[in-house]
Design a protein around this motif. Sequence first.
Motif, mmCIF file in Angstrom:
data_model
loop_
_atom_site.group_PDB
_atom_site.id
_atom_site.type_symbol
_atom_site.label_atom_id
_atom_site.label_comp_id
_atom_site.label_asym_id
_atom_site.label_seq_id
_atom_site.Cartn_x
_atom_site.Cartn_y
_atom_site.Cartn_z
ATOM 1 N N GLY A 1 6.294 17.930 -4.175
ATOM 2 C CA GLY A 1 5.297 18.577 -3.340
ATOM 3 C C GLY A 1 4.044 18.980 -4.092
ATOM 4 N N PHE A 2 3.043 19.350 -3.310
ATOM 5 C CA PHE A 2 1.730 19.710 -3.839
ATOM 6 C C PHE A 2 1.800 20.890 -4.797
ATOM 7 N N SER A 3 2.678 21.841 -4.511
ATOM 8 C CA SER A 3 2.783 23.041 -5.348
ATOM 9 C C SER A 3 3.179 22.718 -6.785
ATOM 10 N N ASN B 1 -4.863 30.388 -5.011
ATOM 11 C CA ASN B 1 -3.776 31.375 -5.090
ATOM 12 C C ASN B 1 -2.594 30.839 -5.897
ATOM 13 N N PHE B 2 -2.242 29.564 -5.646
ATOM 14 C CA PHE B 2 -1.085 29.018 -6.329
ATOM 15 C C PHE B 2 -1.421 28.546 -7.736
ATOM 16 N N ARG B 3 -2.625 28.087 -7.969
ATOM 17 C CA ARG B 3 -3.012 27.604 -9.293
ATOM 18 C C ARG B 3 -3.402 28.778 -10.213
ATOM 19 N N GLY B 4 -3.766 29.899 -9.632
ATOM 20 C CA GLY B 4 -4.210 31.046 -10.430
ATOM 21 C C GLY B 4 -3.085 31.844 -11.043
ATOM 22 N N LYS B 5 -1.859 31.568 -10.655
ATOM 23 C CA LYS B 5 -0.722 32.351 -11.181
ATOM 24 C C LYS B 5 -0.256 31.837 -12.512
ATOM 25 N N VAL C 1 0.857 -1.179 0.000
ATOM 26 C CA VAL C 1 0.000 0.000 0.000
ATOM 27 C C VAL C 1 0.896 1.232 0.000
ATOM 28 N N THR C 2 0.513 2.219 -0.804
ATOM 29 C CA THR C 2 1.323 3.422 -0.980
ATOM 30 C C THR C 2 0.419 4.644 -1.050
ATOM 31 N N TRP C 3 1.007 5.809 -0.789
ATOM 32 C CA TRP C 3 0.277 7.060 -0.943
ATOM 33 C C TRP C 3 1.230 8.086 -1.544
ATOM 34 N N ASP C 4 0.662 9.139 -2.098
ATOM 35 C CA ASP C 4 1.453 10.186 -2.742
ATOM 36 C C ASP C 4 1.796 11.242 -1.706
ATOM 37 N N TYR C 5 3.072 11.328 -1.332
ATOM 38 C CA TYR C 5 3.501 12.269 -0.305
ATOM 39 C C TYR C 5 3.178 13.718 -0.672
ATOM 40 N N ALA C 6 3.082 14.008 -1.952
ATOM 41 C CA ALA C 6 2.782 15.378 -2.385
ATOM 42 C C ALA C 6 1.392 15.826 -1.945
#
Length: 179
Positions: free
Chosen positions: A149-151, A175-179, A119-124
């Motif tokens: 990372g998520f950004s 804010n981060f996706r709108g740039k 089982v795994t997950w995405d750290y981002a």
Amino acid sequence: MMTPHINKSVSILTDGVGCARRLNARNVSVLDTGGDRGRGVFSARDFLPGEVVIIGHIERLERIRTTNSIQLNWDVHALFEKPAVIVNHSCDPNLAIVPNRFGAYDFIAIREIYSDVEVTWDYATSEFECIGISVCLCGAANCRGGVLGFSKLPPNHPMVVSRFYAPYLEETLSNFRGK
């Protein structure tokens, strides 16, 4: 008149942390992955999408981000108890995180998982900027080469679209996706 005594079995049933630890022990096992990734967490039974595979518990809060900590908020990092702390990263995970009543994250199946599968997950999905993995070893067809990372996730990434990420990231997503 006798004073009623609390039945020990009742207190065991109402102990959420103890119950969760027993559930984790029944659901997964920590084993060697047989590769460069070291130990991993493997399913001990089959899971359907939406089922809780691991209930996360905080062992301790960290003052600073570490390679093993999981980010809960902008300035809050925690070391989770085993088995959660050992779950490896994958760019194509079979688990997602959701907040739980213990102030940590539960790890839920996002697709069918068979017994004896890692089982795994995405750290981002919890780290805005990830420091834990500089080179990704997940081997997935869609491997990003590093967690980053998520950004750095694109807006159409399945985990972003499905909203399977730490809640603190939601407040600044636009804010981060709108740039």
